[in-house]
Design an enzyme around this catalytic site. Structure first.
Site, PDB file in Angstrom:
ATOM      1  N   GLU A   1       3.419   0.192  12.792  1.00  0.00           N
ATOM      2  CA  GLU A   1       3.525  -0.550  14.046  1.00  0.00           C
ATOM      3  C   GLU A   1       4.965  -0.912  14.412  1.00  0.00           C
ATOM      4  O   GLU A   1       5.358  -0.881  15.571  1.00  0.00           O
ATOM      5  CB  GLU A   1       2.669  -1.824  13.988  1.00  0.00           C
TER       6      GLU A   1
ATOM      7  N   HIS B   1     -10.072  -8.234  13.247  1.00  0.00           N
ATOM      8  CA  HIS B   1     -10.457  -7.484  14.443  1.00  0.00           C
ATOM      9  C   HIS B   1     -10.958  -8.418  15.525  1.00  0.00           C
ATOM     10  O   HIS B   1     -11.612  -8.007  16.460  1.00  0.00           O
ATOM     11  CB  HIS B   1     -11.533  -6.440  14.121  1.00  0.00           C
TER      12      HIS B   1
END
Ligand SMILES: Cc1ncc(C[n+]2csc(CCOP(=O)(O)OP(=O)(O)O)c2C)c(N)n1
Length: 815
Positions: free
Chosen positions: A525, A592
């Site tokens: 990322e 999540h």
């Protein structure tokens, strides 16, 4: 690593070239020596210098061409001078933090000394011809922070060479011939950024030449505490390109005092990178730091006598001199004269820069002193004022803050007096305060026609036969159209290419638009963000995906320190309109379903944060952002990809304005403010509340940054007089931000009849499973309880207790 055999004469460089390098090296050295004194005598706040690193930077400058990019750190003054992008006067102006953008163009006094940036944009924010000059991306202080963007700066050359549709972008690239040169200190190579970036550069085959300036230490900590086996060179061996192969790096190991070997290594590395797009790493060993790390301490405290003696004999400038003399290229007296000229040039520049920095402040001080003296003559506090002015005039360095401090002392001392003199002083002080605030307050975002806030909104239109589709198909149509109309648009991230992202927003678009335009990346990322920043600095328009909102944290240092601050810290010289695409808020479990929006809102000022409630709004925001010139994060609602939406007929033109809330449900009793996935819950709660006679107005703010520009929420409060904010971040997270914006900034306080309430998630992370979600995130019933409890406080007779008593503050809302 193999050592390059030291090259002896002749070189392609002429004798004059070498003497010019010698003189420049000494100008830079004297700038360091004088600079340190300026800091130690208090004229500059701090100093960090490039002494000991001059020779490799001169060699690097010899192969650096217009259009090439540097991504480096605070040791590179010699390089910047050698490529003509830093004058001695500018060097000192930055040391003094001169805020004048002409005298200190690199950061207009916003950054520490030795943090450089070239002008990629003109004063109006328009692109300049990037191929016309040597370029440097704006430096920053966090060690290795320059590595992620290096990935994109190099990779841009591949896109410009390999994408035929970019052939016309000739002011950005000449056939992708540009090389991105990185520099980093040996100790900073212990950062994860370094290894992640190297791996990404290798995978992307980006034309990058990375120099490691190895002086054996990171401040006081030697290499044995930084790297396995204390040997970076050996660790990097695995990246070496094998003969005849395309993948991997060309590796060079060179002594930092050996100018001939440095020239040879740079020439080889740059040629191959430019021609073949093969990256290289130069491990430049045996460098020194004659004055120690910075002005905050002395290196005698941690270097042994032997090491200090070794540094003296291995000083690059001493070796350079010996090499020139021994090779018969220069006479000692000639070099002495060059050294003297260099010293004079540096000293003269320092004096000029100091005078230029002080002059306008002294003028302001004089104007202030004149006004304050007039006041002193007629004031009962005359004595006190004169004493304050004398203190101000004694200061060695004139500073605007001291003028302000003294002005405030004078105004406080005379607060009970009224006179024209006092009025004049007060007005001058206010004007001076505002002017100086503004001096530092420009360029956080794009301005004028470049701002996405200036983009004309276009509402969605529908035909009778407009189909109802899955949410992801709306996005897919939007991205497809954008890729077709903007050749400089590229999208990438984990699973974005072949799969078309985990929720199919890019489904089929790699096949249609090509593997370079819709691309997969490794799981990295930080450098996905860096890849995007580097590409955007070179004129491309990246949509860079972080697969889930929770993983933004991996890229956050780069977003916060580099991307969000870029335009501001370079005083408008640079910008990177990156769109970070991610999805989140609510799905399943700790990683999540998180919604760390308060963290983001605090850490990425300089970017916009879009939180669309559905995919049509998201598409409109992407179109708006693509029409502007600012970086932004778009958080799509994770559970919205399969929700049905009608596909707008004008999906390519649709533009949602940033910072303009939408009223989703009208009501007159309470204003429910929310965004994203919570919009649906707020409407469900409002329906439940309606059964009890409470009509809630539900406002979707749509973007957190900017926040409610027209003041829609306060307009609603004028009617309802009650405010409830619903947010799935922790208590005091994004809800506190919204509260501050509504109650303080927009003046909502004056319309409230009851204390405002925030309904948020728990302090712990979201729990897995449907029940876990319900008991750790706000839901319909919790919103109901909060609103009902607020109503009961005002009119208990009208709203009898429901009977669900919850101990505050564990979960808000006893009703
Ligand atoms: C992320 C981060 N951690 C710590 C620091 C403080 N710091 C500044 S320079 C430095 C040492 C860097 O050493 P090296 O990479 O070898 O470069 P050198 O200064 O020796 O050229 C440290 C620890 C910082 N600027 N950023």
């Amino acid at each position: 690593m193999t050592d390059i055999a030291p090259l002896r004469l002749p070189l392609a460089l002429s004798r004059e070239d070498l003497l010019a390098d010698f003189r420049l090296a000494w100008e830079s050295r004297h700038a360091s020596l004088i600079g340190r004194k300026e800091a130690l005598t208090g004229k500059a706040k701090f100093g960090i210098f490039g002494d000991g690193k001059e020779l490799p930077q001169l060699a690097l400058a010899r192969v650096f061409r217009p259009g090439d990019f540097r991504s480096g750190y605070y040791r590179d003054q010699t390089f910047m001078m050698a490529v003509g992008q830093l004058s001695l006067d500018e060097f000192f102006a930055q040391l003094y933090a001169d805020p004048d953008p002409v005298r200190e163009p690199h950061s207009a006094g916003r950054q520490m000394n030795a943090h450089f940036a070239t002008a990629l944009r003109d004063r109006e924010g328009r692109w300049r011809d990037l191929t016309a000059e040597p370029q440097s991306s704006a430096d920053m202080s966090p060690t290795a922070g320059q590595m992620p963007r290096l990935v994109g700066l190099g990779y841009a050359s591949r896109l410009y060479r390999e994408l035929p549709a970019l052939a016309g972008f000739t002011t950005f690239s000449k056939n992708g011939d540009e090389v991105a040169f990185g520099t980093i200190g040996n100790a900073s190579c212990a950062e994860g950024h370094f290894w992640e970036a190297i791996d990404a550069i290798g995978v992307l085959r980006a034309p990058v030449v990375l120099s490691i300036w190895d002086d054996g230490y990171g401040i006081s900590v030697p290499n044995e505490f930084q790297h396995t086996k204390a040997n970076l060179g050996e660790l990097l061996e695995g990246f070496r390109r094998h003969p005849g192969q395309r993948d991997g790096f060309d590796l060079y190991s060179v002594a930092g005092w050996d100018y001939a070997a440095l020239l040879e290594a740079y020439r080889a590395a740059a040629d191959t990178a430019r021609r073949e797009h093969v990256p290289a790493i130069l491990h430049v060993r045996e460098l020194t730091q004659p004055q120690g790390h910075s002005t905050s301490g002395s290196h005698e405290r941690y270097k042994s006598k032997d090491r200090l003696a070794w540094e003296e004999t291995h000083d690059g400038l001493r070796r350079f001199r010996a090499w020139l003399v021994d090779g018969g290229l220069a006479e000692p007296a000639e070099l002495d004269a060059l050294e003297r000229q260099a010293a004079t040039a540096a000293r003269d520049a320092q004096r000029r820069a100091w005078e230029a920095f002080q002059q306008p402040i002294r003028d302001e001080q004089r104007a202030f002193v004149a006004l304050a003296t007039s006041l002193a003559e007629r004031s009962a506090a005359g004595e006190e004022i004169r004493a304050a002015l004398a203190g101000l005039e004694r200061a060695q360095t004139a500073l605007r803050r001291q003028i302000q401090a003294t002005a405030h002392e004078v105004l406080i001392a005379t607060r009970a007096e009224g006179s024209a003199e006092r009025d004049a002083l007060a007005a001058w002080t206010a004007g001076h305060l505002v002017a100086n605030r503004e001096l530092y307050d420009t360029d956080l975002h794009a301005s004028g026609g470049f701002s996405p806030l200036a983009v004309e909104p276009v509402a969605a239109t529908y035909r009778d036969d407009s189909p109802t589709v899955n949410g992801f198909e709306v996005l897919n149509a939007c991205f497809d159209a954008a890729l077709a109309r903007m050749p400089q648009l590229v999208a990438f991230g984990e699973d974005v290419g072949k799969l078309g992202d985990v929720n199919q927003g890019f489904l089929g678009l790699q096949e249609k638009h090509g593997v370079l335009r819709v691309a997969d990346t490794g799981i990295r990322e930080q450098t996905i963000m860096g890849q995007a920043i580097g590409l955007a600095m070179r004129g491309l328009r990246p949509i860079a995906e972080i697969q889930y909102l929770d993983y933004v944290l991996y890229g956050l240092q780069t977003l916060s320190d580099d991307l969000a601050s870029l335009r501001w810290r370079s005083a408008g010289r640079q910008a990177a309109p990156v769109i970070v695409r991610t999805r989140g808020h609510r799905l399943e479990g700790v990683w999540h379903a998180g919604s760390p929006m308060g963290g983001l809102v605090n850490l990425v000022r300089g970017m916009w944060i879009c939180v669309p409630r559905n995919m049509t709004q998201a598409a409109g925001m992407y179109n708006t952002l693509l029409a502007g010139d600012d970086p932004a994060i778009v958080v799509e609602v994770l559970n919205g990809y399969r929700q049905k939406e009608r596909l707008p007929a004008n999906i390519a033109e649709l533009r949602v304005p940033l910072g303009v809330p939408e009223i989703l449900r009208a009501g007159s009793d309470v204003t429910l403010v929310t965004y994203g996935a919570c919009c649906r819950l707020a409407i469900e709660a409002a329906d439940l509340l309606a059964k009890t006679g409470i009509e809630a107005e539900v406002v979707d703010v749509q973007t957190l940054l900017p926040f409610d520009r027209p003041g829609v929420v306060v307009e609603s409060l004028r009617k309802t007089n009650r405010l409830v904010i619903v947010d799935e971040d922790v208590p005091g997270g994004a809800s506190a931000f919204m509260l501050q914006q509504i109650v303080e900034r927009a003046g909502g306080f004056w319309w409230l009849d009851a204390p405002p309430v925030t309904v948020t998630a728990s302090e712990h992370r979201p729990v897995y499973g449907s029940d876990g979600d319900y008991f750790s995130k706000p839901g319909r019933e919790e919103i109901f309880r909060a609103v009902y409890a607020q109503a009961r406080e005002l009119a208990p007779a009208r709203f009898p207790p429901i009977g669900v008593r919850v101990r505050a503050p564990l979960r808000r809302g006893s009703a």
